[in-house]
Design a protein around this motif. Sequence first.
Motif, PDB file in Angstrom:
ATOM      1  N   GLU A 151       0.800  -1.120   0.004  1.00  6.39           N
ATOM      2  CA  GLU A 151      -0.118   0.022   0.292  1.00  6.39           C
ATOM      3  C   GLU A 151       0.679   1.276   0.100  1.00  6.39           C
ATOM      4  OE1 GLU A 151      -2.629  -0.438   3.338  1.00  6.39           O
ATOM      5  OE2 GLU A 151      -3.741  -1.664   2.557  1.00  6.39           O
ATOM      6  N   THR A 152       2.113   1.151   0.452  1.00 16.60           N
ATOM      7  CA  THR A 152       2.825   2.312   0.375  1.00 16.60           C
ATOM      8  C   THR A 152       3.255   2.938  -0.963  1.00 16.60           C
ATOM      9  OG1 THR A 152       3.702   1.754   2.629  1.00 16.60           O
ATOM     10  CG2 THR A 152       4.927   3.470   1.548  1.00 16.60           C
ATOM     11  N   PRO A 153       3.155   3.871  -1.438  1.00 22.00           N
ATOM     12  CA  PRO A 153       3.597   4.821  -2.524  1.00 22.00           C
ATOM     13  C   PRO A 153       5.292   4.462  -2.810  1.00 22.00           C
ATOM     14  CG  PRO A 153       2.250   6.250  -1.561  1.00 22.00           C
ATOM     15  CD  PRO A 153       2.584   5.068  -0.511  1.00 22.00           C
ATOM     16  N   TRP A 154       5.533   4.325  -4.055  1.00 25.35           N
ATOM     17  CA  TRP A 154       6.995   4.176  -4.530  1.00 25.35           C
ATOM     18  C   TRP A 154       7.801   5.282  -3.819  1.00 25.35           C
ATOM     19  CZ3 TRP A 154       9.228   5.651  -9.725  1.00 25.35           C
ATOM     20  CH2 TRP A 154      10.369   4.895  -9.981  1.00 25.35           C
ATOM     21  N   MET A 155       9.076   4.953  -3.153  1.00 28.97           N
ATOM     22  CA  MET A 155      10.022   5.694  -2.248  1.00 28.97           C
ATOM     23  C   MET A 155      11.373   5.533  -2.775  1.00 28.97           C
ATOM     24  SD  MET A 155       8.343   5.437   1.665  1.00 28.97           S
ATOM     25  CE  MET A 155       9.613   6.460   2.113  1.00 28.97           C
ATOM     26  N   ALA A 156      11.513   5.583  -4.284  1.00 32.31           N
ATOM     27  CA  ALA A 156      12.796   5.588  -4.665  1.00 32.31           C
ATOM     28  C   ALA A 156      13.572   6.999  -4.444  1.00 32.31           C
ATOM     29  CB  ALA A 156      12.867   5.186  -6.157  1.00 32.31           C
ATOM     30  N   SER A 157      14.718   7.235  -5.016  1.00 29.86           N
ATOM     31  CA  SER A 157      15.220   8.616  -4.899  1.00 29.86           C
ATOM     32  C   SER A 157      14.399   9.637  -5.819  1.00 29.86           C
ATOM     33  CB  SER A 157      16.628   8.563  -5.688  1.00 29.86           C
ATOM     34  OG  SER A 157      16.892   8.175  -6.912  1.00 29.86           O
ATOM     35  N   LYS A 158      14.288  10.668  -5.532  1.00 27.33           N
ATOM     36  CA  LYS A 158      13.551  11.889  -5.912  1.00 27.33           C
ATOM     37  C   LYS A 158      13.738  11.948  -7.525  1.00 27.33           C
ATOM     38  CE  LYS A 158      13.269  14.959  -2.193  1.00 27.33           C
ATOM     39  NZ  LYS A 158      13.608  16.296  -1.687  1.00 27.33           N
ATOM     40  N   ARG A 159      15.244  11.930  -7.965  1.00 30.42           N
ATOM     41  CA  ARG A 159      15.418  11.608  -9.444  1.00 30.42           C
ATOM     42  C   ARG A 159      15.022  10.629 -10.321  1.00 30.42           C
ATOM     43  NH1 ARG A 159      21.403  12.645 -12.292  1.00 30.42           N
ATOM     44  NH2 ARG A 159      20.937  12.476 -14.411  1.00 30.42           N
ATOM     45  N   THR A 160      15.005   9.540  -9.629  1.00 31.64           N
ATOM     46  CA  THR A 160      14.160   8.366 -10.206  1.00 31.64           C
ATOM     47  C   THR A 160      12.810   8.522 -10.514  1.00 31.64           C
ATOM     48  OG1 THR A 160      16.173   6.807  -9.350  1.00 31.64           O
ATOM     49  CG2 THR A 160      14.012   5.699  -9.975  1.00 31.64           C
ATOM     50  N   VAL A 161      12.356   8.683  -9.389  1.00 29.44           N
ATOM     51  CA  VAL A 161      10.632   8.954  -9.306  1.00 29.44           C
ATOM     52  C   VAL A 161      10.398   9.979 -10.497  1.00 29.44           C
ATOM     53  CG1 VAL A 161       8.628   9.879  -8.016  1.00 29.44           C
ATOM     54  CG2 VAL A 161      10.494   8.376  -7.093  1.00 29.44           C
ATOM     55  N   ALA A 162      10.996  11.053 -10.319  1.00 30.37           N
ATOM     56  CA  ALA A 162      10.720  12.123 -11.239  1.00 30.37           C
ATOM     57  C   ALA A 162      10.718  11.819 -12.827  1.00 30.37           C
ATOM     58  CB  ALA A 162      11.387  13.532 -10.942  1.00 30.37           C
ATOM     59  N   ASP A 163      11.897  10.956 -12.946  1.00 33.99           N
ATOM     60  CA  ASP A 163      12.254  10.492 -14.243  1.00 33.99           C
ATOM     61  C   ASP A 163      11.315   9.404 -15.108  1.00 33.99           C
ATOM     62  OD1 ASP A 163      14.300  12.210 -14.742  1.00 33.99           O
ATOM     63  OD2 ASP A 163      15.848  10.972 -14.173  1.00 33.99           O
ATOM     64  N   GLN A 167       2.098   6.161 -14.211  1.00 43.34           N
ATOM     65  CA  GLN A 167       0.936   6.257 -13.339  1.00 43.34           C
ATOM     66  C   GLN A 167       1.570   5.386 -12.133  1.00 43.34           C
ATOM     67  OE1 GLN A 167      -3.052   5.815 -14.376  1.00 43.34           O
ATOM     68  NE2 GLN A 167      -3.681   6.521 -12.219  1.00 43.34           N
ATOM     69  N   SER A 168       1.936   4.043 -12.227  1.00 42.48           N
ATOM     70  CA  SER A 168       2.326   3.384 -11.401  1.00 42.48           C
ATOM     71  C   SER A 168       3.473   2.410 -11.830  1.00 42.48           C
ATOM     72  CB  SER A 168       1.118   2.252 -10.954  1.00 42.48           C
ATOM     73  OG  SER A 168       0.875   1.558 -12.280  1.00 42.48           O
ATOM     74  N   VAL A 169       4.174   1.687 -10.744  1.00 45.80           N
ATOM     75  CA  VAL A 169       5.395   0.850 -11.178  1.00 45.80           C
ATOM     76  C   VAL A 169       5.458  -0.464 -10.391  1.00 45.80           C
ATOM     77  CG1 VAL A 169       6.927   2.911 -11.288  1.00 45.80           C
ATOM     78  CG2 VAL A 169       6.730   1.894  -8.866  1.00 45.80           C
ATOM     79  N   THR A 170       5.879  -1.399 -10.947  1.00 46.26           N
ATOM     80  CA  THR A 170       5.536  -2.807 -10.498  1.00 46.26           C
ATOM     81  C   THR A 170       7.213  -3.233  -9.855  1.00 46.26           C
ATOM     82  OG1 THR A 170       4.293  -3.534 -11.895  1.00 46.26           O
ATOM     83  CG2 THR A 170       5.439  -5.305 -10.924  1.00 46.26           C
ATOM     84  N   LEU A 171       7.093  -3.660  -8.570  1.00 45.97           N
ATOM     85  CA  LEU A 171       8.502  -3.630  -7.750  1.00 45.97           C
ATOM     86  C   LEU A 171       8.675  -5.206  -7.185  1.00 45.97           C
ATOM     87  CD1 LEU A 171       8.023  -0.321  -5.544  1.00 45.97           C
ATOM     88  CD2 LEU A 171       9.336  -0.826  -7.869  1.00 45.97           C
ATOM     89  N   ASP A 172       9.646  -5.525  -7.066  1.00 46.55           N
ATOM     90  CA  ASP A 172      10.058  -6.930  -6.250  1.00 46.55           C
ATOM     91  C   ASP A 172      10.064  -6.664  -4.881  1.00 46.55           C
ATOM     92  OD1 ASP A 172      10.689  -8.310  -8.919  1.00 46.55           O
ATOM     93  OD2 ASP A 172      12.759  -7.551  -8.943  1.00 46.55           O
ATOM     94  N   LEU A 173       9.373  -7.810  -4.169  1.00 41.49           N
ATOM     95  CA  LEU A 173       9.017  -7.823  -2.745  1.00 41.49           C
ATOM     96  C   LEU A 173       9.613  -9.292  -2.523  1.00 41.49           C
ATOM     97  CD1 LEU A 173       7.573  -6.793  -0.267  1.00 41.49           C
ATOM     98  CD2 LEU A 173       5.739  -7.865  -1.236  1.00 41.49           C
ATOM     99  N   VAL A 174      10.370  -9.171  -1.260  1.00 45.74           N
ATOM    100  CA  VAL A 174      10.900 -10.480  -0.545  1.00 45.74           C
ATOM    101  C   VAL A 174      10.246 -10.699   0.807  1.00 45.74           C
ATOM    102  CG1 VAL A 174      12.680 -11.926  -0.012  1.00 45.74           C
ATOM    103  CG2 VAL A 174      12.719 -10.536  -2.004  1.00 45.74           C
ATOM    104  N   VAL A 175       9.506 -11.435   1.056  1.00 51.55           N
ATOM    105  CA  VAL A 175       9.005 -11.427   2.821  1.00 51.55           C
ATOM    106  C   VAL A 175       9.217 -12.665   3.443  1.00 51.55           C
ATOM    107  CG1 VAL A 175       6.563 -11.762   1.965  1.00 51.55           C
ATOM    108  CG2 VAL A 175       6.964 -10.654   3.788  1.00 51.55           C
ATOM    109  N   PRO A 214       1.417   2.917  -6.593  1.00 51.22           N
ATOM    110  CA  PRO A 214       1.476   4.501  -7.330  1.00 51.22           C
ATOM    111  C   PRO A 214       2.699   5.021  -7.285  1.00 51.22           C
ATOM    112  CG  PRO A 214       0.502   4.336  -5.101  1.00 51.22           C
ATOM    113  CD  PRO A 214       0.861   3.228  -5.520  1.00 51.22           C
ATOM    114  N   ASN A 215       3.089   5.934  -8.385  1.00 49.30           N
ATOM    115  CA  ASN A 215       4.098   6.788  -8.523  1.00 49.30           C
ATOM    116  C   ASN A 215       3.617   8.030  -8.172  1.00 49.30           C
ATOM    117  OD1 ASN A 215       6.254   8.332  -9.272  1.00 49.30           O
ATOM    118  ND2 ASN A 215       6.289   7.810 -11.454  1.00 49.30           N
ATOM    119  N   PRO A 216       4.334   8.731  -7.062  1.00 50.88           N
ATOM    120  CA  PRO A 216       3.749  10.009  -6.120  1.00 50.88           C
ATOM    121  C   PRO A 216       3.961  11.255  -7.460  1.00 50.88           C
ATOM    122  CG  PRO A 216       5.682   9.209  -5.337  1.00 50.88           C
ATOM    123  CD  PRO A 216       5.146   8.070  -6.055  1.00 50.88           C
TER     124      PRO A 216
END
Length: 237
Positions: A151-163, A167-175, A214-216
């Motif tokens: 549920e938490t929005p994308w929190m990559a570096s500001k430059r990576t997010v801005a580039d 509207q959304s990104v798919t990320l890897d999750l290990v749990v 989501p991509n903020p």
Amino acid sequence: MTALLLRLAGPLQSWGTGSRFARRETGRVPTKSGVIGLLAAADGRRRVDSIADLVDLRVGVRVEQPGRIERDFQTARTRDGSESMPLSYRFYLSDAVFLVAVEGEESLLTGLRDALRRPAFPLALGRRSCPPVGKLEHGLHPGGAERVLTETPWMASKRTVADNRAQSVTLDLVVDCAPDTVGADLVRDQPVSFDPANRSYAWRSVAHRRVTVPNPAWTPPPAQAAHDPMDLLEPRR
């Protein structure tokens, strides 16, 4: 259930799982032993102190930006300088960002959150030479680790997010998961003791997921007026 959210970012990170001798590898994601070690350091625990209340915490890691592998090597000589020692290779993750959710009892996580705000010992991303940058802890959240990381929005570096214009990104999750989970992997990364004289790790099961968040930085494109080609013609007189 409650989860403590951490953002692990820095110029270099190194998360070893089985490295020994002159070659020190790094995993692609933070290890549970590394995360527990970071929390124990913030809490003021020495390596010989018990971590029994921390090892049962459930840990999930989301890869905000994977970074890249960098190799370094170190030279050394004996104390009197008469002999060269073997080259020592060190591997690091450069420019990586991870979001970590630590799930457990709210009272324990509250104490760890407060400790992260005023750590007793310097904190590191796997190795002492890898300090974190930016805000490390991002509060307590209701729900389990997997739910919070979904549920938490994308929190990559500001430059990576801005580039990224999506509207959304798919990320890897290990749990962490139950041993009978279909497709689970076994990794020897469950810390038992950090005591240098009796360092010990057990096996744990992890599941690999893909989550879309989501991509903020995304903004909808401006609305365009309907195009009428006849508008270009001059009206009849």
